[in-house]
Design a protein around this motif. Structure first.
Motif, PDB file in Angstrom:
ATOM      1  N   GLU A  54     -41.150  -3.593   5.325  1.00  0.00           N
ATOM      2  CA  GLU A  54     -41.545  -3.604   6.746  1.00  0.00           C
ATOM      3  C   GLU A  54     -41.227  -5.119   7.244  1.00  0.00           C
ATOM      4  O   GLU A  54     -40.995  -5.415   8.174  1.00  0.00           O
ATOM      5  CB  GLU A  54     -42.797  -3.164   7.327  1.00  0.00           C
ATOM      6  CG  GLU A  54     -42.781  -1.417   7.261  1.00  0.00           C
ATOM      7  CD  GLU A  54     -44.072  -0.908   7.589  1.00  0.00           C
ATOM      8  OE1 GLU A  54     -44.383  -0.701   8.886  1.00  0.00           O
ATOM      9  OE2 GLU A  54     -45.018  -0.985   6.936  1.00  0.00           O
ATOM     10  N   ASN A  55     -41.672  -6.112   6.321  1.00  0.00           N
ATOM     11  CA  ASN A  55     -41.565  -7.363   6.753  1.00  0.00           C
ATOM     12  C   ASN A  55     -40.251  -8.065   6.348  1.00  0.00           C
ATOM     13  O   ASN A  55     -39.927  -9.244   6.447  1.00  0.00           O
ATOM     14  CB  ASN A  55     -42.829  -8.216   5.746  1.00  0.00           C
ATOM     15  CG  ASN A  55     -43.849  -7.992   6.028  1.00  0.00           C
ATOM     16  OD1 ASN A  55     -44.404  -7.563   7.441  1.00  0.00           O
ATOM     17  ND2 ASN A  55     -45.082  -7.641   5.349  1.00  0.00           N
ATOM     18  N   GLN A 110     -36.585  -9.274   6.677  1.00  0.00           N
ATOM     19  CA  GLN A 110     -35.804  -9.080   7.991  1.00  0.00           C
ATOM     20  C   GLN A 110     -34.505  -8.048   7.753  1.00  0.00           C
ATOM     21  O   GLN A 110     -33.685  -8.071   8.571  1.00  0.00           O
ATOM     22  CB  GLN A 110     -35.361 -10.452   8.196  1.00  0.00           C
ATOM     23  CG  GLN A 110     -36.384 -11.412   8.756  1.00  0.00           C
ATOM     24  CD  GLN A 110     -36.250 -12.708   9.085  1.00  0.00           C
ATOM     25  OE1 GLN A 110     -35.065 -13.293   8.609  1.00  0.00           O
ATOM     26  NE2 GLN A 110     -37.051 -13.362   9.609  1.00  0.00           N
ATOM     27  N   TRP A 119     -34.030  -5.694   6.142  1.00  0.00           N
ATOM     28  CA  TRP A 119     -34.371  -4.101   6.263  1.00  0.00           C
ATOM     29  C   TRP A 119     -34.479  -3.900   7.888  1.00  0.00           C
ATOM     30  O   TRP A 119     -33.877  -2.936   8.399  1.00  0.00           O
ATOM     31  CB  TRP A 119     -35.798  -3.724   5.715  1.00  0.00           C
ATOM     32  CG  TRP A 119     -36.122  -2.114   6.125  1.00  0.00           C
ATOM     33  CD1 TRP A 119     -35.439  -1.182   5.560  1.00  0.00           C
ATOM     34  CD2 TRP A 119     -37.232  -1.893   6.835  1.00  0.00           C
ATOM     35  NE1 TRP A 119     -36.250  -0.064   5.970  1.00  0.00           N
ATOM     36  CE2 TRP A 119     -37.142  -0.490   7.015  1.00  0.00           C
ATOM     37  CE3 TRP A 119     -37.882  -2.439   8.056  1.00  0.00           C
ATOM     38  CZ2 TRP A 119     -37.826   0.322   7.723  1.00  0.00           C
ATOM     39  CZ3 TRP A 119     -38.867  -1.742   8.827  1.00  0.00           C
ATOM     40  CH2 TRP A 119     -38.593  -0.472   8.902  1.00  0.00           C
ATOM     41  N   GLN A 120     -35.092  -4.783   8.565  1.00  0.00           N
ATOM     42  CA  GLN A 120     -35.027  -4.548  10.052  1.00  0.00           C
ATOM     43  C   GLN A 120     -33.891  -4.751  10.811  1.00  0.00           C
ATOM     44  O   GLN A 120     -33.443  -3.857  11.334  1.00  0.00           O
ATOM     45  CB  GLN A 120     -35.965  -5.551  10.499  1.00  0.00           C
ATOM     46  CG  GLN A 120     -37.470  -5.665  10.309  1.00  0.00           C
ATOM     47  CD  GLN A 120     -38.394  -6.857  10.556  1.00  0.00           C
ATOM     48  OE1 GLN A 120     -37.643  -7.673  11.019  1.00  0.00           O
ATOM     49  NE2 GLN A 120     -39.422  -6.860  10.200  1.00  0.00           N
ATOM     50  N   LYS A 121     -32.768  -5.625  10.278  1.00  0.00           N
ATOM     51  CA  LYS A 121     -31.499  -5.616  10.894  1.00  0.00           C
ATOM     52  C   LYS A 121     -30.888  -4.298  10.364  1.00  0.00           C
ATOM     53  O   LYS A 121     -30.241  -3.709  11.244  1.00  0.00           O
ATOM     54  CB  LYS A 121     -30.630  -6.779  10.184  1.00  0.00           C
ATOM     55  CG  LYS A 121     -29.292  -6.981  10.667  1.00  0.00           C
ATOM     56  CD  LYS A 121     -28.866  -8.357  10.471  1.00  0.00           C
ATOM     57  CE  LYS A 121     -27.421  -8.550  10.873  1.00  0.00           C
ATOM     58  NZ  LYS A 121     -27.403  -8.773  12.381  1.00  0.00           N
ATOM     59  N   LEU A 158     -31.906  -1.594   9.734  1.00  0.00           N
ATOM     60  CA  LEU A 158     -32.414  -0.408  10.738  1.00  0.00           C
ATOM     61  C   LEU A 158     -31.861  -0.431  12.175  1.00  0.00           C
ATOM     62  O   LEU A 158     -31.506   0.497  12.689  1.00  0.00           O
ATOM     63  CB  LEU A 158     -34.020  -0.491  10.654  1.00  0.00           C
ATOM     64  CG  LEU A 158     -34.924   0.785  11.380  1.00  0.00           C
ATOM     65  CD1 LEU A 158     -34.628   2.072  10.847  1.00  0.00           C
ATOM     66  CD2 LEU A 158     -36.203   0.407  11.446  1.00  0.00           C
ATOM     67  N   ASP A 159     -31.956  -1.807  12.698  1.00  0.00           N
ATOM     68  CA  ASP A 159     -31.323  -1.954  14.059  1.00  0.00           C
ATOM     69  C   ASP A 159     -29.834  -1.439  13.951  1.00  0.00           C
ATOM     70  O   ASP A 159     -29.537  -0.845  15.130  1.00  0.00           O
ATOM     71  CB  ASP A 159     -31.432  -3.221  14.618  1.00  0.00           C
ATOM     72  CG  ASP A 159     -32.798  -3.804  14.796  1.00  0.00           C
ATOM     73  OD1 ASP A 159     -33.772  -2.961  14.985  1.00  0.00           O
ATOM     74  OD2 ASP A 159     -33.195  -4.845  14.822  1.00  0.00           O
TER      75      ASP A 159
END
Length: 117
Positions: free
Chosen positions: A6-7, A9, A11-13, A15-16
């Protein structure tokens, strides 16, 4: 945050970008592509996210590195699907260019993370 991934970046990108691919397919892809190109591009985008997660929770850096390689391949598969969609005139040049650039950035992030392991 409860999970290590979850931390990240990257993975966050990723997911977006699954959200962007999902919206694109809902708004522009024709019904006759539902079980073909639509399904393929959505599965490939989601595979990027899932491989990052699965590798991150692995036991060694080598395992993580392998899963990042799978994620990279899936990201490139999304790009190939974008080329097909553009060629079939399912998406326009602006949508293509935007997502192409986003996935180019994502692949660089994945590669950089992989190279640190």
């Amino acid at each position: 945050m409860a999970f290590k991934f979850e931390n990240l970046q990257v993975w966050q990108k990723a997911l977006d970008l699954t959200d962007e691919i999902n919206l694109l397919t809902k708004s522009t892809f024709p019904k006759d592509e539902l079980f073909i190109l639509t399904s393929q591009i959505k599965r490939a985008a989601e595979s990027v996210v899932l491989n990052i997660v699965e590798g991150c929770t692995g036991q060694t850096n080598l395992v993580f590195k392998n899963f990042l390689s799978y994620a990279l391949r899936s990201a490139i598969e999304v790009v190939a699907c974008l080329f097909i969609a553009k060629r079939r005139k399912i998406i326009g040049k602006d949508d293509f260019r935007k997502l192409y650039n986003e996935y180019q950035s994502l692949t660089k992030m994945i590669t950089a993370l992989r190279n640190t392991l």
